[in-house]
Scaffold this motif. Structure first.
Motif, short mmCIF file in Angstrom:
data_model
loop_
_atom_site.label_atom_id
_atom_site.label_comp_id
_atom_site.label_asym_id
_atom_site.label_seq_id
_atom_site.Cartn_x
_atom_site.Cartn_y
_atom_site.Cartn_z
N SER A 50 0.87 -1.27 0.20
CA SER A 50 -0.08 0.01 -0.04
C SER A 50 0.81 1.25 0.00
O SER A 50 1.99 1.30 0.05
CB SER A 50 -0.87 -0.16 1.09
OG SER A 50 -0.14 -0.01 2.35
N MET A 51 0.13 2.28 -0.03
CA MET A 51 0.77 3.56 -0.46
C MET A 51 1.84 4.24 0.87
O MET A 51 2.80 4.64 0.86
CB MET A 51 -0.28 4.76 -0.43
CG MET A 51 -0.11 5.70 -1.60
SD MET A 51 0.66 5.00 -2.94
CE MET A 51 1.17 6.88 -3.68
N LYS A 52 1.39 3.49 2.10
CA LYS A 52 2.29 3.95 3.38
C LYS A 52 3.34 3.09 3.31
O LYS A 52 4.36 3.87 3.77
CB LYS A 52 1.24 3.54 4.54
CG LYS A 52 1.75 3.90 6.09
CD LYS A 52 0.65 3.83 7.05
CE LYS A 52 0.41 2.47 7.59
NZ LYS A 52 -0.45 2.26 8.50
N TYR A 53 3.56 2.16 3.11
CA TYR A 53 4.71 1.27 2.94
C TYR A 53 5.68 1.85 1.70
O TYR A 53 6.78 2.09 1.91
CB TYR A 53 4.73 -0.28 2.45
CG TYR A 53 3.76 -1.01 3.30
CD1 TYR A 53 4.57 -1.15 4.69
CD2 TYR A 53 2.52 -1.53 3.55
CE1 TYR A 53 4.16 -2.14 5.91
CE2 TYR A 53 2.02 -2.16 4.55
CZ TYR A 53 2.84 -2.35 5.67
OH TYR A 53 2.43 -3.07 6.70
N ILE A 54 5.16 2.42 0.65
CA ILE A 54 5.95 2.86 -0.30
C ILE A 54 6.44 4.28 0.22
O ILE A 54 7.75 4.49 -0.19
CB ILE A 54 5.09 3.17 -1.75
CG1 ILE A 54 4.58 1.67 -2.30
CG2 ILE A 54 5.83 3.89 -2.67
CD1 ILE A 54 3.81 1.94 -3.46
N HIS A 55 5.64 5.05 0.66
CA HIS A 55 6.40 6.32 1.38
C HIS A 55 7.51 5.99 2.14
O HIS A 55 8.38 6.51 2.52
CB HIS A 55 5.26 7.20 1.83
CG HIS A 55 4.40 7.83 0.90
ND1 HIS A 55 4.78 8.90 0.17
CD2 HIS A 55 2.82 7.81 0.74
CE1 HIS A 55 3.95 9.11 -0.65
NE2 HIS A 55 2.62 8.78 -0.22
N GLY A 56 7.19 4.97 3.27
CA GLY A 56 8.10 4.73 4.29
C GLY A 56 9.46 4.05 3.67
O GLY A 56 10.58 4.68 3.93
N PHE A 57 9.37 3.22 2.33
CA PHE A 57 10.40 2.84 1.91
C PHE A 57 11.25 4.00 1.07
O PHE A 57 12.35 4.00 1.40
CB PHE A 57 10.12 2.06 0.86
CG PHE A 57 11.15 1.31 -0.33
CD1 PHE A 57 11.92 0.47 0.17
CD2 PHE A 57 11.33 1.72 -1.15
CE1 PHE A 57 12.91 -0.15 -0.19
CE2 PHE A 57 12.29 1.31 -2.16
CZ PHE A 57 13.22 0.21 -1.57
N ILE A 58 10.50 5.18 0.63
CA ILE A 58 11.30 6.18 0.02
C ILE A 58 11.98 7.04 1.04
O ILE A 58 13.02 7.35 0.82
CB ILE A 58 10.09 7.06 -0.75
CG1 ILE A 58 9.70 6.02 -2.11
CG2 ILE A 58 10.77 8.21 -1.25
CD1 ILE A 58 8.54 6.60 -2.76
N ILE A 59 11.25 7.19 2.20
CA ILE A 59 12.05 8.08 3.11
C ILE A 59 13.21 7.20 3.73
O ILE A 59 14.33 7.89 3.88
CB ILE A 59 11.05 8.14 4.43
CG1 ILE A 59 10.00 9.16 4.15
CG2 ILE A 59 11.63 8.60 5.53
CD1 ILE A 59 8.70 9.51 4.86
N ILE A 60 13.18 5.80 3.92
CA ILE A 60 14.38 5.28 4.25
C ILE A 60 15.54 5.39 3.35
O ILE A 60 17.01 5.43 3.56
CB ILE A 60 13.94 3.60 4.64
CG1 ILE A 60 13.36 3.56 5.85
CG2 ILE A 60 15.16 2.67 4.74
CD1 ILE A 60 12.57 2.16 6.12
N VAL A 61 15.13 5.08 1.80
CA VAL A 61 16.15 5.15 0.97
C VAL A 61 16.86 6.50 0.81
O VAL A 61 18.13 6.69 0.81
CB VAL A 61 15.36 5.04 -0.38
CG1 VAL A 61 16.38 5.27 -1.66
CG2 VAL A 61 15.05 3.30 -0.52
N ILE A 62 15.95 7.51 1.01
CA ILE A 62 16.60 9.01 0.83
C ILE A 62 17.40 9.22 2.26
O ILE A 62 18.57 9.59 2.12
CB ILE A 62 15.25 10.14 1.15
CG1 ILE A 62 14.83 10.27 -0.36
CG2 ILE A 62 15.94 11.56 1.46
CD1 ILE A 62 13.36 10.78 -0.39
#
Length: 166
Positions: A1-13
């Motif tokens: 879901s969208m929450k996981y994708i945002h969390g993943f992007i933040i971790i990558v950044i």
């Protein structure tokens, strides 16, 4: 879901910004060896423990090699190594050629074993292991900084060229 994708992007950044600071990057990629603005021939002549080698260089008129801009790597046996060798062997041009390479050898750029072409076009085997190294299984006791036209290694023994096997 969208929450996981945002969390993943933040971790990558976060990983990108904290992963490799500039100093670590510079230390890794700008690891230039120590250099000295002197002619290698002038330097080795001032070391009394290398006087046998410099004597042979003069005797065979190889000192003219160091007047040009070609870089050399020298593998220099100590005076003690020469005195042991001279009990049974003789120094000639072939032997002297074997201690000189027209290639710039940085031990830290050698992983494992590497063939090195010598002045006489024979190959010596350079091996780096841990903090030291060997040339044809002869211990290297010192590695010089880079000079204007080369560098040198000090050998525990005189290296004797083997017949070329083609």
């Amino acid at each position: 879901s969208m929450k996981y994708i945002h969390g993943f992007i933040i971790i990558v950044i976060l990983l990108i910004f904290t992963g490799c600071d500039k100093k670590a990057w510079d230390d890794h990629y700008n690891d230039q060896p120590e250099t000295v603005d002197q002619n290698i021939w002038e330097v080795i002549q001032t070391d009394p423990d290398l006087s046998e080698f410099t004597g042979f260089i003069k005797e065979f008129k190889y000192d003219s090699l160091f007047q040009g801009h070609d870089p050399y790597t020298l593998f220099i046996p100590t005076n003690e190594a020469f005195s042991q060798f001279l009990d049974t062997g003789t120094v000639n041009q072939v032997l002297l050629d074997y201690h000189i390479s027209l290639h710039f050898i940085q031990s830290r750029n050698v992983s494992g074993k590497q063939k090195i072409q010598t002045l006489g076009e024979k190959f010596a085997l350079f091996e780096r292991s841990g903090s030291g190294g060997t040339l044809d299984e002869i211990g290297i006791t010192f590695e010089s900084p880079l000079y204007r036209n080369g560098k040198y290694f000090i050998l525990e023994e005189v290296a004797v060229p083997r017949p070329n096997l083609y």
